[in-house]
Design a protein around this motif. Structure first.
Motif, mmCIF file in Angstrom:
data_model
loop_
_atom_site.group_PDB
_atom_site.id
_atom_site.type_symbol
_atom_site.label_atom_id
_atom_site.label_comp_id
_atom_site.label_asym_id
_atom_site.label_seq_id
_atom_site.Cartn_x
_atom_site.Cartn_y
_atom_site.Cartn_z
ATOM 1 N N VAL A 253 11.854 0.217 -49.067
ATOM 2 C CA VAL A 253 12.383 0.921 -50.240
ATOM 3 C C VAL A 253 11.295 1.788 -50.881
ATOM 4 O O VAL A 253 11.535 2.947 -51.242
ATOM 5 C CB VAL A 253 12.945 -0.087 -51.261
ATOM 6 C CG1 VAL A 253 13.235 0.594 -52.599
ATOM 7 C CG2 VAL A 253 14.219 -0.728 -50.716
ATOM 8 N N THR A 254 10.089 1.242 -51.024
ATOM 9 C CA THR A 254 8.997 2.020 -51.607
ATOM 10 C C THR A 254 8.671 3.227 -50.739
ATOM 11 O O THR A 254 8.442 4.337 -51.246
ATOM 12 C CB THR A 254 7.739 1.148 -51.776
ATOM 13 O OG1 THR A 254 8.047 0.035 -52.621
ATOM 14 C CG2 THR A 254 6.598 1.937 -52.397
ATOM 15 N N GLU A 255 8.642 3.032 -49.424
ATOM 16 C CA GLU A 255 8.382 4.144 -48.507
ATOM 17 C C GLU A 255 9.421 5.246 -48.683
ATOM 18 O O GLU A 255 9.089 6.437 -48.716
ATOM 19 C CB GLU A 255 8.395 3.634 -47.066
ATOM 20 C CG GLU A 255 8.148 4.704 -46.017
ATOM 21 C CD GLU A 255 6.735 5.243 -46.067
ATOM 22 O OE1 GLU A 255 6.581 6.480 -45.978
ATOM 23 O OE2 GLU A 255 5.784 4.450 -46.205
ATOM 24 N N THR A 256 10.673 4.863 -48.833
ATOM 25 C CA THR A 256 11.745 5.839 -48.978
ATOM 26 C C THR A 256 11.660 6.581 -50.307
ATOM 27 O O THR A 256 11.720 7.822 -50.347
ATOM 28 C CB THR A 256 13.111 5.140 -48.868
ATOM 29 O OG1 THR A 256 13.200 4.483 -47.603
ATOM 30 C CG2 THR A 256 14.245 6.147 -48.996
ATOM 31 N N MET A 317 3.364 -8.634 -47.643
ATOM 32 C CA MET A 317 2.949 -8.709 -49.044
ATOM 33 C C MET A 317 4.154 -8.766 -49.979
ATOM 34 O O MET A 317 4.052 -9.237 -51.107
ATOM 35 C CB MET A 317 2.076 -7.504 -49.400
ATOM 36 C CG MET A 317 0.686 -7.529 -48.793
ATOM 37 S SD MET A 317 -0.237 -6.028 -49.198
ATOM 38 C CE MET A 317 -0.217 -6.097 -51.011
ATOM 39 N N GLY A 318 5.296 -8.306 -49.519
ATOM 40 C CA GLY A 318 6.521 -8.417 -50.298
ATOM 41 C C GLY A 318 7.389 -9.574 -49.858
ATOM 42 O O GLY A 318 7.947 -10.302 -50.676
ATOM 43 N N ILE A 341 1.856 -0.584 -56.853
ATOM 44 C CA ILE A 341 0.508 -0.101 -57.195
ATOM 45 C C ILE A 341 -0.380 -0.087 -55.952
ATOM 46 O O ILE A 341 -1.099 0.883 -55.685
ATOM 47 C CB ILE A 341 -0.113 -0.968 -58.304
ATOM 48 C CG1 ILE A 341 0.643 -0.755 -59.624
ATOM 49 C CG2 ILE A 341 -1.595 -0.635 -58.483
ATOM 50 C CD1 ILE A 341 0.204 -1.687 -60.732
ATOM 51 N N CYS A 342 -0.332 -1.161 -55.167
ATOM 52 C CA CYS A 342 -1.143 -1.239 -53.948
ATOM 53 C C CYS A 342 -0.730 -0.176 -52.941
ATOM 54 O O CYS A 342 -1.589 0.432 -52.285
ATOM 55 C CB CYS A 342 -1.020 -2.629 -53.323
ATOM 56 S SG CYS A 342 -1.813 -3.951 -54.269
ATOM 57 N N TYR A 343 0.560 0.047 -52.830
ATOM 58 C CA TYR A 343 1.051 1.060 -51.886
ATOM 59 C C TYR A 343 0.524 2.443 -52.273
ATOM 60 O O TYR A 343 -0.018 3.178 -51.430
ATOM 61 C CB TYR A 343 2.577 1.056 -51.867
ATOM 62 C CG TYR A 343 3.173 2.130 -50.979
ATOM 63 C CD1 TYR A 343 3.548 1.845 -49.676
ATOM 64 C CD2 TYR A 343 3.355 3.444 -51.439
ATOM 65 C CE1 TYR A 343 4.082 2.818 -48.854
ATOM 66 C CE2 TYR A 343 3.878 4.426 -50.625
ATOM 67 C CZ TYR A 343 4.243 4.108 -49.338
ATOM 68 O OH TYR A 343 4.759 5.087 -48.518
ATOM 69 N N TRP A 345 -1.991 3.225 -54.217
ATOM 70 C CA TRP A 345 -3.457 3.245 -54.107
ATOM 71 C C TRP A 345 -3.889 3.456 -52.656
ATOM 72 O O TRP A 345 -4.742 4.303 -52.368
ATOM 73 C CB TRP A 345 -4.018 1.926 -54.630
ATOM 74 C CG TRP A 345 -5.479 1.720 -54.345
ATOM 75 C CD1 TRP A 345 -6.539 2.303 -54.967
ATOM 76 C CD2 TRP A 345 -6.024 0.840 -53.352
ATOM 77 N NE1 TRP A 345 -7.720 1.844 -54.423
ATOM 78 C CE2 TRP A 345 -7.441 0.948 -53.435
ATOM 79 C CE3 TRP A 345 -5.462 -0.038 -52.411
ATOM 80 C CZ2 TRP A 345 -8.286 0.225 -52.607
ATOM 81 C CZ3 TRP A 345 -6.309 -0.766 -51.584
ATOM 82 C CH2 TRP A 345 -7.700 -0.623 -51.692
ATOM 83 N N LEU A 346 -3.269 2.710 -51.743
ATOM 84 C CA LEU A 346 -3.608 2.825 -50.331
ATOM 85 C C LEU A 346 -3.251 4.204 -49.792
ATOM 86 O O LEU A 346 -4.035 4.823 -49.057
ATOM 87 C CB LEU A 346 -2.880 1.742 -49.539
ATOM 88 C CG LEU A 346 -3.191 1.648 -48.039
ATOM 89 C CD1 LEU A 346 -4.664 1.321 -47.824
ATOM 90 C CD2 LEU A 346 -2.306 0.592 -47.387
ATOM 91 N N TYR A 347 -2.101 4.694 -50.178
ATOM 92 C CA TYR A 347 -1.672 6.016 -49.713
ATOM 93 C C TYR A 347 -2.653 7.094 -50.181
ATOM 94 O O TYR A 347 -3.057 7.966 -49.405
ATOM 95 C CB TYR A 347 -0.261 6.327 -50.231
ATOM 96 C CG TYR A 347 0.333 7.589 -49.639
ATOM 97 C CD1 TYR A 347 1.181 7.525 -48.545
ATOM 98 C CD2 TYR A 347 0.034 8.847 -50.168
ATOM 99 C CE1 TYR A 347 1.719 8.667 -47.985
ATOM 100 C CE2 TYR A 347 0.564 9.996 -49.618
ATOM 101 C CZ TYR A 347 1.406 9.899 -48.527
ATOM 102 O OH TYR A 347 1.924 11.047 -47.965
ATOM 103 N N CYS A 348 -3.031 7.038 -51.448
ATOM 104 C CA CYS A 348 -3.945 8.046 -51.990
ATOM 105 C C CYS A 348 -5.299 8.005 -51.298
ATOM 106 O O CYS A 348 -5.906 9.050 -51.025
ATOM 107 C CB CYS A 348 -4.115 7.842 -53.500
ATOM 108 S SG CYS A 348 -2.633 8.222 -54.464
ATOM 109 N N LEU A 349 -5.780 6.806 -50.991
ATOM 110 C CA LEU A 349 -7.047 6.695 -50.284
ATOM 111 C C LEU A 349 -6.985 7.350 -48.911
ATOM 112 O O LEU A 349 -7.875 8.115 -48.517
ATOM 113 C CB LEU A 349 -7.444 5.221 -50.137
ATOM 114 C CG LEU A 349 -7.975 4.497 -51.376
ATOM 115 C CD1 LEU A 349 -8.293 3.035 -51.023
ATOM 116 C CD2 LEU A 349 -9.221 5.181 -51.921
ATOM 117 N N ILE A 350 -5.930 7.058 -48.185
ATOM 118 C CA ILE A 350 -5.826 7.574 -46.822
ATOM 119 C C ILE A 350 -5.601 9.080 -46.812
ATOM 120 O O ILE A 350 -6.213 9.807 -46.025
ATOM 121 C CB ILE A 350 -4.698 6.850 -46.056
ATOM 122 C CG1 ILE A 350 -5.011 5.353 -45.952
ATOM 123 C CG2 ILE A 350 -4.517 7.439 -44.671
ATOM 124 C CD1 ILE A 350 -3.905 4.536 -45.336
#
Length: 378
Positions: A253-256, A317-318, A341-343, A345-350
């Protein structure tokens, strides 16, 4: 457990036949588009693995109806409701000519059928003000159709790497089955075990070296079944928090939702426009595949398979907190917030090329080492 074994055997054998008869139907079933913006596979294979999963589920439904005389009527009706979504996906897999709008409309039709035939409707979200609004039937039906169609497409969106969508879905179904066991819901347990078995029969042929792909039909069938199972579980058991349904599927859902935001708000494009900026694609290109030979079919396939490991971990994690906290609202809400938040954060880093070194655990270094070992043996 018998339904798990039956669905596994039927799915495995059906896909075996698809793989062995590839030359006969290759003209229609092979996914030859290897250069598309969302394509990350090294060679063409049939993309109709969903037919095997459907075969496993249908055989179990018929078996229970004919011999066990359980609540299979609802299971069979659920599969019947899935026909528009599954059918549009299979036709797309075979023809490559079914538009995204038509497939979305088919998913909405399946959701409406589920609401009408098996009463799979959003009746509560465990927020008092919203729950009062859901007493208005058109609002409840509208939210149901959007939610079911959204989750149906969410599984398709994360489908792009060997074993990714299938293993993510298996973990979700396993969690749903566990919660159903806790509340003694035989129907939802049967559906969950059946889908775990059918997906297991598919994964053997899809990971790590793919012989068949899930395809749009398979992704839509799996996504729709997850959505309907969660709706029925929440509607039938007040002790199960509605937030459980949100958290157990939080990764797809978050990815979408993030993809829709990225395409429409950030890039000013339509929500359905394909791009290569999904989290799993970034992991493949910037972590697992950085600095490797893109022309090597062996390395590309290994990169593809190892990419899925990152997203499996993210999905857990979910799924794990949702499974343990299925009847508590506040901890589930906190879990959902932390995950998002983790998603991000991780996306922005990559996306900014600032991924931490620990993300290379299954990435480039692992592939280089394994390749060197094989060359030494040869």
């Amino acid at each position: 457990m018998l339904n798990l074994a039956i669905s596994f055997a039927c799915s495995f054998l059906a896909i075996f036949l698809i793989v062995r008869s590839e030359n006969t139907h290759a003209r229609f079933t092979l996914d030859r588009d290897l250069d598309g913006v969302q394509k990350n596979h090294a060679y063409a294979v049939p993309r109709v693995g969903g037919a095997g999963i459907a075969c496993g589920a249908i055989v179990v439904a018929l078996t229970e109806w004919l011999w066990l005389k359980t609540q299979v009527t609802d299971f069979a009706m659920l599969l019947l409701c899935a026909v528009p979504a599954f059918g549009s996906g299979i036709v797309e897999d075979l023809t490559k000519r079914v538009s995204a709008k038509v497939r979305l409309s088919s998913a909405l039709a399946s959701a409406l059928a589920g609401a009408s035939l098996i009463h799979a409707v959003v009746l509560r979200v465990d927020l008092p003000l919203f729950d009062q609004g859901l007493h208005v039937w058109p609002l409840a039906i509208g939210l149901t159709m959007i939610g079911v169609a959204g989750l149906t497409n969410a599984i398709n969106i994360i489908d792009g790497f060997n074993g990714l969508a299938a293993v993510v879905s298996m973990a979700i179904f396993a969690s749903i089955g566990y919660v159903a066991y806790q509340v003694s819901d035989v129907l939802i347990m049967s559906i969950s075990l059946t889908m775990v078995g059918a997906l297991s029969g598919f994964v053997i042929w899809n990971y790590p070296m793919p012989k068949v792909f899930l395809g749009d039909g398979g992704a839509y069938l799996v996504g729709f079944t997850i959505a309907e199972s969660l709706l029925l579980l929440i509607a039938r058991h007040p002790s199960v928090s509605a937030w459980y349904a949100m958290v157990v599927v939080i990764y797809p859902v978050t990815e979408t939702l993030f993809s829709i935001y990225r395409r429409t708000i950030v890039r000013g494009r339509t929500a359905g426009a394909p791009d290569g900026l999904h989290l799993h694609t970034l992991v493949y290109r910037r972590i697992v595949g950085k600095g490797l030979d893109n022309e090597s079919l062996r390395q590309r396939t290994r990169r593809n398979s190892r990419t899925s490991i990152y997203l499996w971990i993210l999905n857990f994690m979910g799924v794990i907190p949702a499974t343990l906290l299925w009847n508590t609202r506040l901890p589930l809400a906190i879990t959902m917030l932390v995950f998002v938040i983790c998603y991000v954060w991780l996306y922005c880093l990559i996306v900014r090329f600032k991924a931490p070194r620990w993300l290379l655990l299954f990435g480039r270094d692992a592939i280089v080492v394994s390749t060197a070992v094989e060359q030494t043996r040869n």
